[in-house]
Design a protein around this motif. Structure first.
Motif, PDB file in Angstrom:
ATOM      1  N   TRP A  21       6.013   2.138 -13.425  1.00  0.00           N
ATOM      2  CA  TRP A  21       5.877   2.370 -11.990  1.00  0.00           C
ATOM      3  C   TRP A  21       4.598   1.743 -11.439  1.00  0.00           C
ATOM      4  O   TRP A  21       4.515   1.448 -10.243  1.00  0.00           O
ATOM      5  CB  TRP A  21       5.938   3.854 -11.672  1.00  0.00           C
ATOM      6  CG  TRP A  21       4.836   4.704 -12.256  1.00  0.00           C
ATOM      7  CD1 TRP A  21       4.880   5.403 -13.417  1.00  0.00           C
ATOM      8  CD2 TRP A  21       3.543   4.945 -11.691  1.00  0.00           C
ATOM      9  NE1 TRP A  21       3.696   6.072 -13.630  1.00  0.00           N
ATOM     10  CE2 TRP A  21       2.864   5.809 -12.585  1.00  0.00           C
ATOM     11  CE3 TRP A  21       2.896   4.523 -10.536  1.00  0.00           C
ATOM     12  CZ2 TRP A  21       1.565   6.258 -12.340  1.00  0.00           C
ATOM     13  CZ3 TRP A  21       1.595   4.962 -10.293  1.00  0.00           C
ATOM     14  CH2 TRP A  21       0.939   5.814 -11.184  1.00  0.00           C
ATOM     15  N   VAL A  22       3.611   1.497 -12.317  1.00  0.00           N
ATOM     16  CA  VAL A  22       2.382   0.839 -11.879  1.00  0.00           C
ATOM     17  C   VAL A  22       2.613  -0.660 -11.714  1.00  0.00           C
ATOM     18  O   VAL A  22       2.179  -1.268 -10.733  1.00  0.00           O
ATOM     19  CB  VAL A  22       1.233   1.101 -12.868  1.00  0.00           C
ATOM     20  CG1 VAL A  22       0.001   0.276 -12.493  1.00  0.00           C
ATOM     21  CG2 VAL A  22       0.883   2.578 -12.908  1.00  0.00           C
ATOM     22  N   ALA A  27       3.199  -2.789  -3.304  1.00  0.00           N
ATOM     23  CA  ALA A  27       2.272  -2.128  -2.398  1.00  0.00           C
ATOM     24  C   ALA A  27       1.644  -3.170  -1.485  1.00  0.00           C
ATOM     25  O   ALA A  27       1.218  -4.231  -1.941  1.00  0.00           O
ATOM     26  CB  ALA A  27       1.193  -1.394  -3.190  1.00  0.00           C
ATOM     27  N   GLU A  28       1.552  -2.855  -0.222  1.00  0.00           N
ATOM     28  CA  GLU A  28       0.988  -3.785   0.753  1.00  0.00           C
ATOM     29  C   GLU A  28      -0.304  -3.270   1.366  1.00  0.00           C
ATOM     30  O   GLU A  28      -1.219  -4.028   1.643  1.00  0.00           O
ATOM     31  CB  GLU A  28       2.016  -4.061   1.862  1.00  0.00           C
ATOM     32  CG  GLU A  28       3.297  -4.714   1.362  1.00  0.00           C
ATOM     33  CD  GLU A  28       3.079  -6.087   0.759  1.00  0.00           C
ATOM     34  OE1 GLU A  28       2.097  -6.763   1.144  1.00  0.00           O
ATOM     35  OE2 GLU A  28       3.888  -6.488  -0.099  1.00  0.00           O
ATOM     36  N   THR A  29      -0.390  -1.974   1.577  1.00  0.00           N
ATOM     37  CA  THR A  29      -1.570  -1.435   2.237  1.00  0.00           C
ATOM     38  C   THR A  29      -2.708  -1.271   1.236  1.00  0.00           C
ATOM     39  O   THR A  29      -2.489  -1.145   0.026  1.00  0.00           O
ATOM     40  CB  THR A  29      -1.272  -0.069   2.870  1.00  0.00           C
ATOM     41  OG1 THR A  29      -1.050   0.898   1.831  1.00  0.00           O
ATOM     42  CG2 THR A  29      -0.035  -0.146   3.759  1.00  0.00           C
ATOM     43  N   LEU A  30      -3.932  -1.232   1.761  1.00  0.00           N
ATOM     44  CA  LEU A  30      -5.099  -1.061   0.898  1.00  0.00           C
ATOM     45  C   LEU A  30      -5.036   0.255   0.143  1.00  0.00           C
ATOM     46  O   LEU A  30      -5.345   0.309  -1.052  1.00  0.00           O
ATOM     47  CB  LEU A  30      -6.377  -1.133   1.747  1.00  0.00           C
ATOM     48  CG  LEU A  30      -7.703  -0.906   1.005  1.00  0.00           C
ATOM     49  CD1 LEU A  30      -7.877  -1.917  -0.119  1.00  0.00           C
ATOM     50  CD2 LEU A  30      -8.867  -0.976   1.986  1.00  0.00           C
ATOM     51  N   ALA A  31      -4.601   1.313   0.808  1.00  0.00           N
ATOM     52  CA  ALA A  31      -4.536   2.625   0.155  1.00  0.00           C
ATOM     53  C   ALA A  31      -3.557   2.608  -1.019  1.00  0.00           C
ATOM     54  O   ALA A  31      -3.852   3.140  -2.103  1.00  0.00           O
ATOM     55  CB  ALA A  31      -4.135   3.701   1.162  1.00  0.00           C
ATOM     56  N   ASP A  32      -2.398   1.978  -0.834  1.00  0.00           N
ATOM     57  CA  ASP A  32      -1.396   1.929  -1.897  1.00  0.00           C
ATOM     58  C   ASP A  32      -1.882   1.092  -3.082  1.00  0.00           C
ATOM     59  O   ASP A  32      -1.726   1.475  -4.245  1.00  0.00           O
ATOM     60  CB  ASP A  32      -0.081   1.365  -1.374  1.00  0.00           C
ATOM     61  CG  ASP A  32       0.640   2.339  -0.458  1.00  0.00           C
ATOM     62  OD1 ASP A  32       0.319   3.546  -0.507  1.00  0.00           O
ATOM     63  OD2 ASP A  32       1.512   1.901   0.307  1.00  0.00           O
ATOM     64  N   VAL A  33      -2.454  -0.070  -2.778  1.00  0.00           N
ATOM     65  CA  VAL A  33      -2.934  -0.934  -3.854  1.00  0.00           C
ATOM     66  C   VAL A  33      -4.098  -0.279  -4.586  1.00  0.00           C
ATOM     67  O   VAL A  33      -4.210  -0.374  -5.808  1.00  0.00           O
ATOM     68  CB  VAL A  33      -3.336  -2.319  -3.305  1.00  0.00           C
ATOM     69  CG1 VAL A  33      -3.876  -3.204  -4.423  1.00  0.00           C
ATOM     70  CG2 VAL A  33      -2.143  -2.995  -2.650  1.00  0.00           C
ATOM     71  N   ALA A  34      -4.969   0.419  -3.845  1.00  0.00           N
ATOM     72  CA  ALA A  34      -6.098   1.107  -4.470  1.00  0.00           C
ATOM     73  C   ALA A  34      -5.603   2.199  -5.412  1.00  0.00           C
ATOM     74  O   ALA A  34      -6.150   2.397  -6.508  1.00  0.00           O
ATOM     75  CB  ALA A  34      -7.010   1.704  -3.402  1.00  0.00           C
TER      76      ALA A  34
END
Length: 297
Positions: A21-22, A27-34
C-alpha cells in the motif's frame, strides 16, 4: 540416498519489506506524500537494526548510487563503473578527478557516525562552522525529518547554487539526525531529479518526500539482497584455506568494491582468493575486464 543442499539464506530472519500500500498508492497532495514517505522511512528503520544486513556495505553501495545521481546533476557522464575506477584504481599521488571527488565525499559521509567532524572530512572545502550553520537551518525549522532535510537543501543551494553534492549530503545528514540514526544513509539524491533542485518551499518539500518514498523502497530492497549475498559469503568462508581469508571476507562485507591489492594477502594469493569466491558464487567480478578487476558482493 541424496540430501538437499543447505541454503544459507534460509537461516535469515524475516527481513522487513515495504508494504504494497506504500509503494502502489497514488498521492498528489503534500500531506498524502508526506504520510507515505514517513511510512517508508519507518520500514527502512527496521533494516537499520537488522544484524543480517551488512550495514557498512549497504551504506557504501547507497553512497555509490547517490554519487552517480550527483555526477549526473553536475552534467557529467560518469556512471557507477567509472566512479568505482576513479577511486579504486588510483595510484599513490593521483587525484580522483571531479566525479571521483563526488563519490569520495559520499563514501566518507556514510562511513563514519554522524558528526560535524565526519561531515567536514567528507566536505573538506567547507569550514565546520558553515556545515553546522547549514544543518541548523533544518533543526531550527518546523516539520518532520524530510521537511527539515528539504530546508537544509534549499538553504545550501540558495547560498551556493552549484553545490548540489554538498547540499544533498547535508540534507541526508539532517534527515538522519532528525530520525536519530547513527550514520548518514544516502537516500534523497537518487530519488530526486535535476529539475527538483531548482524548486523551493512547498514544491521542494513535495519533491523530497517523493524522493524519500522512492529511495527508501529501493534501499530496503537492496538491504534484503545484500543480506542474502552476505549470508552466502559467510557460508563459503570455512572453505577458504588461505591465510588471511577471514580478514579478506570481512573486507568484502563492508565495501562496495574491492581490488585484490586491498586484501591482506600477497598479490597472487589475493587474486586466487577472488577467483575462488567467484567460483563459489559468493562474490562477483564487477568490471568484465581481464585486468584491473574489481570484486564485490
Amino acid at each position: 540416498m541424496t540430501f538437499a543442499r543447505h541454503d544459507p539464506t534460509s537461516d535469515l530472519p524475516s527481513l522487513p519489506r515495504m508494504p504494497e500500500w506504500v509503494t502502489s498508492a497514488r498521492a498528489e497532495t503534500l500531506a498524502d506524500v508526506a504520510f507515505l514517505s514517513g511510512a517508508a522511512l519507518g520500514q527502512l528503520q527496521l533494516a537499520l537494526g537488522e544484524e543480517a544486513v551488512p550495514q557498512a556495505l549497504w551504506r557504501d553501495r547507497l553512497a555509490l548510487r547517490a554519487a552517480e545521481a550527483c555526477v549526473t546533476f553536475s552534467g557529467r557522464s560518469e556512471r557507477a563503473g567509472e566512479l568505482r575506477d576513479a577511486l579504486h584504481l588510483l595510484r599513490p599521488g593521483d587525484l580522483p578527478g571531479p566525479a571521483g571527488e563526488i563519490y569520495l565525499a559520499w563514501q566518507r559521509a556514510a562511513e563514519r557516525p554522524l558528526s560535524i567532524r565526519a561531515l567536514h572530512r567528507a566536505l573538506p572545502r567547507l569550514a565546520p562552522e558553515r556545515i553546522a550553520a547549514w544543518l541548523d537551518a533544518g533543526s531550527a525549522g518546523q516539520g518532520g525529518p524530510v521537511a527539515r532535510a528539504a530546508m537544509v537543501l534549499e538553504t545550501v543551494l540558495t547560498d551556493a547554487p552549484r553545490a548540489e553534492a554538498p547540499g544533498l549530503i547535508l540534507a541526508d545528514a539532517a534527515l538522519g539526525q532528525a530520525l536519530g540514526w547513527e550514520h548518514c544513509l544516502p537516500l534523497l539524491a537518487a530519488g530526486l531529479k535535476r529539475a527538483d533542485l531548482r524548486r523551493s518551499g512547498e514544491d521542494l518539500h513535495l519533491a523530497c518526500h517523493r524522493a524519500a518514498l522512492r529511495s527508501a523502497s529501493e534501499a530496503l530492497r537492496l538491504a534484503g539482497d545484500l543480506a542474502r549475498r552476505a549470508a552466502q559469503v559467510k557460508a563459503v568462508a570455512p572453505k577458504l584455506r588461505a591465510k588471511g581469508a577471514g580478514a579478506a571476507v570481512e573486507i568484502f562485507l563492508t565495501r562496495d568494491a574491492v581490488t585484490p591489492g586491498a586484501l591482506p594477502l600477497p598479490d597472487r594469493a589475493a587474486r586466487r582468493l577472488c577467483d575462488r569466491l567467484v567460483d563459489l558464487g559468493a562474490v562477483r567480478e564487477l568490471t568484465g575486464r581481464e585486468s584491473f578487476r574489481l570484486y564485490g558482493i
